[in-house]
Write a protein that holds these residues in place. Sequence first.
Motif, PDB file in Angstrom:
ATOM      1  N   SER A 141      -3.732   3.641   0.792  1.00 49.11           N
ATOM      2  CA  SER A 141      -4.441   3.576  -0.749  1.00 49.11           C
ATOM      3  C   SER A 141      -3.464   2.493  -1.151  1.00 49.11           C
ATOM      4  O   SER A 141      -2.270   2.074  -1.060  1.00 49.11           O
ATOM      5  N   THR A 142      -3.944   2.022  -2.545  1.00 52.26           N
ATOM      6  CA  THR A 142      -3.931   1.082  -2.826  1.00 52.26           C
ATOM      7  C   THR A 142      -2.182   1.158  -3.942  1.00 52.26           C
ATOM      8  O   THR A 142      -1.908   2.191  -4.230  1.00 52.26           O
TER       9      THR A 142
ATOM     10  N   PRO B 123      -8.580  11.769  -1.752  1.00 53.83           N
ATOM     11  CA  PRO B 123      -8.802  11.004  -1.239  1.00 53.83           C
ATOM     12  C   PRO B 123     -10.626  10.743  -1.320  1.00 53.83           C
ATOM     13  O   PRO B 123     -11.540   9.781  -0.998  1.00 53.83           O
TER      14      PRO B 123
ATOM     15  N   SER C 267      -8.299   6.274   6.780  1.00 51.38           N
ATOM     16  CA  SER C 267      -7.369   7.429   7.219  1.00 51.38           C
ATOM     17  C   SER C 267      -7.785   7.644   8.682  1.00 51.38           C
ATOM     18  O   SER C 267      -7.883   6.652   8.935  1.00 51.38           O
TER      19      SER C 267
ATOM     20  N   VAL D 138       0.820  -1.141  -0.228  1.00 49.21           N
ATOM     21  CA  VAL D 138       0.144   0.332   0.059  1.00 49.21           C
ATOM     22  C   VAL D 138       0.959   1.376  -0.184  1.00 49.21           C
ATOM     23  O   VAL D 138       2.108   1.216   0.592  1.00 49.21           O
TER      24      VAL D 138
ATOM     25  N   THR E  70      -3.348   7.433 -10.025  1.00 50.00           N
ATOM     26  CA  THR E  70      -2.533   7.520  -8.578  1.00 50.00           C
ATOM     27  C   THR E  70      -2.932   8.612  -7.742  1.00 50.00           C
ATOM     28  O   THR E  70      -2.762   8.579  -6.599  1.00 50.00           O
TER      29      THR E  70
ATOM     30  N   LEU F  98     -11.426   8.982  -4.661  1.00 54.10           N
ATOM     31  CA  LEU F  98     -11.190   7.611  -4.100  1.00 54.10           C
ATOM     32  C   LEU F  98     -12.539   7.253  -4.095  1.00 54.10           C
ATOM     33  O   LEU F  98     -12.970   6.388  -4.034  1.00 54.10           O
ATOM     34  N   GLN F  99     -13.520   7.974  -2.308  1.00 51.08           N
ATOM     35  CA  GLN F  99     -13.951   7.385  -2.265  1.00 51.08           C
ATOM     36  C   GLN F  99     -16.154   7.897  -2.865  1.00 51.08           C
ATOM     37  O   GLN F  99     -16.727   6.759  -3.184  1.00 51.08           O
TER      38      GLN F  99
ATOM     39  N   ARG G  71      -7.734   1.795  -4.557  1.00 51.88           N
ATOM     40  CA  ARG G  71      -8.431   1.825  -3.167  1.00 51.88           C
ATOM     41  C   ARG G  71      -8.204   3.043  -2.976  1.00 51.88           C
ATOM     42  O   ARG G  71      -6.580   2.784  -2.122  1.00 51.88           O
ATOM     43  N   TYR G  72      -9.627   3.525  -1.876  1.00 53.55           N
ATOM     44  CA  TYR G  72      -8.702   3.962  -0.554  1.00 53.55           C
ATOM     45  C   TYR G  72      -9.095   3.427   0.904  1.00 53.55           C
ATOM     46  O   TYR G  72     -10.085   2.654   0.707  1.00 53.55           O
ATOM     47  N   TYR G  73      -8.061   3.117   0.962  1.00 53.44           N
ATOM     48  CA  TYR G  73      -8.520   1.835   2.386  1.00 53.44           C
ATOM     49  C   TYR G  73      -9.088   2.998   3.932  1.00 53.44           C
ATOM     50  O   TYR G  73      -9.408   2.178   4.578  1.00 53.44           O
TER      51      TYR G  73
END
Length: 435
Positions: free
Chosen positions: A247-248, A220, A240, A111, A308, A223-224, A236-238
């Motif tokens: 992110s990926t 961010p 914060s 990540v 990205t 990405l959402q 992908r946004y994991y």
Amino acid sequence: MGFQSWRAEALWTVLLQFGVLSLHCWDMRGTVALSPTPASQTQHKPVYSFGRSILGLDKCNACIGTSICKKFFKEEIRFHNWLSPRLKLHPSFKKSYPGNYTDDSENWRPVVVSRLLTKYKHDVSDTNICASEAKGATCSIENVLRSTKRFQKWTSSNLLTPDLVQGLSSPMLRCPSQRLLDRIVRRYAEVLDAGSMLMKHFTDRDKLRLLYTLAVNPHPIMLQIFPGTEGWPFVRYYGSCGRMMVSTSTKPIRQSYGSSSETTADLAYQLLHVTQSLRTNGLNFLLYYTRVTDDMFGTFEDGRLFITDASTIGVIDKQEGLHQTDDRLQDYRDVFSCLSLNCKSSLPCQTVRESQSLLLICRDILPKLLQPSQNQNKNLQNEMDRLISLCGNSTLSDSSIINAANALMNLLQPLRPCSQHFTYRYPECKYNNAF
């Protein structure tokens, strides 16, 4: 067990019991120990420790959020340089750091852990916040932001409307429609009960975090609201933690410059295809580049190309039409307008050309990606160069630029390799020319 080990173990217990929600209000002067272990085991497993300031938790609620803090403190997200007990994220001009992420402590995936701005720029932005209220070099930046007229309007509204974001420098919010703003609220992942376009379930803390993120860098948020799981070409946004987001991880496209002609042809085709999809999609949003750089695109391990960095992408709602913000109204220009340190307003949405993104790609990226090679057919290379020159020529009409880009895609398509190195479309490419 010594006092320090007991203290660390007790702190770890608090983390597990109270989770993320308690992180924003701690007043820790020391450091947090990750995965504390009894003294008898410390010689077998290193203890990684760092303070709240590394993640930016000491700055909350002028931060992105806390949705993934548990994973940091449970060591399920690690920086690559956690190789010694002393974690250092230098230099200050770096914006992102490589890391690893796991859900089961066995299978790890790469990540990227990144800030909205570099550490240096964040510090300058914080200083400017204090200076806006003549508070000196340091102050409670959260209190200053909460006291602004803009945030007071946010606290009294349950609907995110265009006037609440007017004057922010983000290209995404240059001409926001109500449909776009509703989508932001509905997809906002830093609150527990996402799904409603009303902000009734938002606390004042949640509203400040959302406003701060939109003002500093909407990456961010992009990405959402346009997730890769729905076919959008974004990483992908994991989640914060403080001022860090996860992110990926991808391989920067610049690392492919000078690669084999098959590889560069595949990447160039994907780049044009992705850019076209942002212009024409089922949601009737026009996503356009305001500028492009080598760091803006990357490839996953299966060869698929992603965007990205979405911080410089603008959004126009073709369904509702333009809702141009008016920066001549001085009341809308405030401290939030310059948190990104870019106080210049984006160009009016009416000036955005339909071919703008293709034009930038052909002008700034493709000449470096599709460089002449010794093994390349000269006639083929000359035709590629001609089409790149046409679609990167700003004096031509939109239709001419788009037609040149389409012709270039048709030229590149049969040059793409059908091999196991490009698993994102293999083995389908063996049976279907569409792949």
